[in-house]
Design an enzyme around this catalytic site. Sequence first.
Site, short mmCIF file in Angstrom:
data_model
loop_
_atom_site.label_atom_id
_atom_site.label_comp_id
_atom_site.label_asym_id
_atom_site.label_seq_id
_atom_site.Cartn_x
_atom_site.Cartn_y
_atom_site.Cartn_z
N TYR A 160 -89.37 60.82 -29.91
CA TYR A 160 -90.47 61.34 -30.73
C TYR A 160 -91.76 60.81 -30.14
O TYR A 160 -91.89 59.61 -29.90
CB TYR A 160 -90.32 60.90 -32.18
CG TYR A 160 -91.45 61.33 -33.09
CD1 TYR A 160 -92.39 60.42 -33.54
CD2 TYR A 160 -91.56 62.65 -33.51
CE1 TYR A 160 -93.42 60.82 -34.39
CE2 TYR A 160 -92.60 63.05 -34.35
CZ TYR A 160 -93.52 62.13 -34.79
OH TYR A 160 -94.55 62.53 -35.61
N ASP A 255 -94.32 56.42 -23.03
CA ASP A 255 -94.87 56.42 -24.38
C ASP A 255 -94.52 55.07 -25.02
O ASP A 255 -93.41 54.88 -25.50
CB ASP A 255 -94.30 57.59 -25.20
CG ASP A 255 -94.81 57.55 -26.63
OD1 ASP A 255 -94.44 58.46 -27.40
OD2 ASP A 255 -95.56 56.62 -26.98
N LYS A 283 -100.07 51.89 -32.79
CA LYS A 283 -99.44 50.91 -33.68
C LYS A 283 -100.04 49.50 -33.53
O LYS A 283 -101.14 49.24 -33.99
CB LYS A 283 -97.93 50.92 -33.47
CG LYS A 283 -97.30 52.28 -33.89
CD LYS A 283 -95.80 52.28 -33.80
CE LYS A 283 -95.22 53.68 -33.94
NZ LYS A 283 -95.11 54.15 -35.31
#
Length: 443
Positions: A160, A255, A283
């Site tokens: 994802y 990623d 994050k």
Amino acid sequence: MTAVSALVVCVSTTMRYQNRTNMDLFRASREVIPGGVNSPVRSFQSVGKPPVFISHAKGCQVFDVEGKSYIDYIGSWGPMILGHANNEIVQALQKAVKYGTSYGLPTPIECELAELVCELIPSIEMIRMVNSGTEATMTALRLARGFTGRDRVIKCAGCYHGHADSLLVEAGSGATTFGHPSSPGIPERLAHLTEVAQFNNLASFETIFHEYPHDIAAVIIEPVAGNMGVVAPLSGFLEGLRKLCDEHGTLLIFDEVMTGFRVDRGGAQALYKIQPDLTTLGKILGGGMPVGAIGGRREIMSRLSPLGPIYQAGTLSGNPMAMTAGLKALQMLRVSNLYEILENLSADLEKGLLQRAEAARLPIRINRVGSMMTVFFSEDEVVDFGTAKKSDLGAFSRFFTEMLNGGILLPPSQFEAWFVSGAHADMHIRKTLDVAEKAFKEI
Ligand code: KE4
């Protein structure tokens, strides 16, 4: 409206939500927010329960509006590696907010944070701040396509990378949890430019490169998958990807929105010693405030506007509040021995869960990289999306509920990662294991 009447409205609104139960709030929020949440994974829909509404958090604990406390392993889905309401981050924000929250003009702190990221992640020679991981990966694809002049990209089934159109193809996390790994609303003409390979399966990449030897702009991958549940790269996998990309003039994008500053202060690329061409971050980089970033080789990053022609922009990108929280977080991570502490705590949790599941004769597998881990209710090793999907989702749901009732808050999906923070201590691990021992027997 006078100031007094505005105050009355504000107080009455706040009072309207006081002394409300989780269910009251869920009923109210579902009237005005799709599914009652601003991000699907928070809905607890996959575990068949109403979500908890949080009033506040501190350290490794969150407290819901009914006053129940939970030892938290969601950690805001990764950012809270230092724990909730970390004193130094709160104090830095309280000081910064007095000087204004956003100017839409460059500030010294953006440069300071950029320089620190470049120091911690040497493959990043230049970096552009954005406001989410999705913006970062969306930008990375555009940059790779613009730099190479190619249109096709390769992603892994079950990885994802946020909800940009080209990446919601066989996506993990909530897209899988809610049964739409390839979302409606994405034009087929665009989706067909996204080729899908299998994590830990180099041959699946070789097949695509053989079909399109000169057409692939980028491979984008979570170097440690976290959105099919945690799946570590098998030996040689990332090295093989690097070699394939070099042979075909394709950019390798790591990623690291989840793994960046999580699995190592230099991210997964430091842990596995593989240098990508571009890295996306988020994050932890924001210290709990909304931040994403795209960084990499100078010759590629220099193609971004206003230096180059490839456009990307953002009103609140690099805003002083988010930069303040992110800089403070990374400054603490840079000098601490936190990663050693996190490894020991997380290893104790993993070992204790395996022992208790075995005692209950319950087949589980645990995949863990540092302080991110997933308990799979499966008899088989989980090495890719296919084996992850073989997990017993019913058992996971029952386990989640038993743990929640025992005061332990796990991510409400089999396809997510648990996160241990520096605010967790031995006592919290022991409490978690005690509740898990009962839960394994109950389910
Ligand atoms: P955001 O747009 O949610 O900031 O980042 C997207 C993203 C990109 N790349 C990776 C590897 C990610 O894990 C994410 C977001 N992760 C999910 C949880 N697995 C965020 C939680 C949510 O969707 O609410």
